[in-house]
Design an enzyme around this catalytic site. Sequence first.
Site, PDB file in Angstrom:
ATOM      1  N   SER A  46       0.831  -1.210   0.000  1.00  0.00           N
ATOM      2  CA  SER A  46       0.000   0.000   0.000  1.00  0.00           C
ATOM      3  C   SER A  46       0.861   1.253   0.000  1.00  0.00           C
ATOM      4  O   SER A  46       0.380   2.347  -0.334  1.00  0.00           O
ATOM      5  CB  SER A  46      -0.911   0.011   1.225  1.00  0.00           C
ATOM      6  OG  SER A  46      -0.176  -0.242   2.416  1.00  0.00           O
ATOM      7  N   ASP A  84       5.094  -7.334   2.813  1.00  0.00           N
ATOM      8  CA  ASP A  84       4.448  -7.822   1.593  1.00  0.00           C
ATOM      9  C   ASP A  84       5.462  -8.233   0.527  1.00  0.00           C
ATOM     10  O   ASP A  84       6.461  -7.513   0.305  1.00  0.00           O
ATOM     11  CB  ASP A  84       3.582  -6.719   0.975  1.00  0.00           C
ATOM     12  CG  ASP A  84       2.162  -6.717   1.490  1.00  0.00           C
ATOM     13  OD1 ASP A  84       1.720  -7.727   2.063  1.00  0.00           O
ATOM     14  OD2 ASP A  84       1.484  -5.682   1.310  1.00  0.00           O
ATOM     15  N   GLU A 114      -0.162 -12.559  -1.676  1.00  0.00           N
ATOM     16  CA  GLU A 114      -1.544 -12.481  -2.137  1.00  0.00           C
ATOM     17  C   GLU A 114      -1.838 -13.618  -3.104  1.00  0.00           C
ATOM     18  O   GLU A 114      -0.990 -13.996  -3.910  1.00  0.00           O
ATOM     19  CB  GLU A 114      -1.799 -11.152  -2.855  1.00  0.00           C
ATOM     20  CG  GLU A 114      -1.690  -9.934  -1.958  1.00  0.00           C
ATOM     21  CD  GLU A 114      -2.086  -8.654  -2.680  1.00  0.00           C
ATOM     22  OE1 GLU A 114      -2.646  -8.739  -3.798  1.00  0.00           O
ATOM     23  OE2 GLU A 114      -1.840  -7.561  -2.131  1.00  0.00           O
ATOM     24  N   GLU A 181      -9.475  -9.778   3.196  1.00  0.00           N
ATOM     25  CA  GLU A 181      -9.841  -8.391   2.857  1.00  0.00           C
ATOM     26  C   GLU A 181     -11.131  -8.318   2.067  1.00  0.00           C
ATOM     27  O   GLU A 181     -11.323  -9.045   1.082  1.00  0.00           O
ATOM     28  CB  GLU A 181      -8.716  -7.730   2.049  1.00  0.00           C
ATOM     29  CG  GLU A 181      -9.018  -6.291   1.682  1.00  0.00           C
ATOM     30  CD  GLU A 181      -7.829  -5.549   1.084  1.00  0.00           C
ATOM     31  OE1 GLU A 181      -8.011  -4.377   0.685  1.00  0.00           O
ATOM     32  OE2 GLU A 181      -6.730  -6.118   1.018  1.00  0.00           O
TER      33      GLU A 181
END
EC number: 2.1.2.11
Length: 266
Positions: A46, A84, A114, A181
């Site tokens: 992010s 991440d 992810e 999420e």
Amino acid sequence: MPDVTLTTLQSLKQKGEKIVMLTCYDAIFAKTASEAGVEMLLIGDSLGMVLQGHDSTLPVTVADMAYHTACVKRGNRGAMIVADLPFMANATLEQTLNNSAELMRAGAHMVKVEGAGWLAESIRLLAERGIPVCAHLGLTPQSVNVFGGYKVQGRQEEQARQMIEDARALEAAGAAMLLLECVPSSLGAAVSQAVRIPVIGIGAGSETDGQVLVLHDMLGLSLGGRAPKFVKNFMAEQNDIPGAIGAYVKAVKDVSFPAAEHGFSA
């Protein structure tokens, strides 16, 4: 606080005490957040949006992530550091291993990836080599172009069932934690109950084992546009940043955040 470990997180889940996670990108905020009781600091990709000004997370590189992970490590006061793996950093097993090792050397205690059930092989490989993994399910921002935007996932019955199966498969492969999420609150609860490992939610309701927000979102900072539904501005009733972070910690712990208005229906 004592250093937070995987054992700490597992104990919190078993006791039913909520886990507090917050994104973090530099030393001063790492110190402030960890001293306020935030148990997990997430160096999220992010940063591509909130720090670098991009319109997605896709331009973020492993070098960016390693730099900010090292900054967070220097300021941290006992929280667990999660970093991440950015877009395409785990395209092959070799890349996954090499890039994860770089983030761990920079100071991470865990890497986040992810995807979905297809992550099982790489998670198994990382866990066997001593790298704890958090698997990110639901709305995965690196796949925004596939999803056609930032949309709630898991509203269809088959999609929800598959997400629960994926969660179980990734736990079996060695995932130490899940991040969920933008899914219906009922699905957030179902996934948390389906696995023994901690499940951290963002826009996944109040019944996950913990919560995470983007630091800048919970401080009411934005480059423009409307804040996501699952965000609460904790600066609105506080006079300073440490107070806002402390209020966030308290709200997660006493389950006053997220409230019903921050969640999604099926």
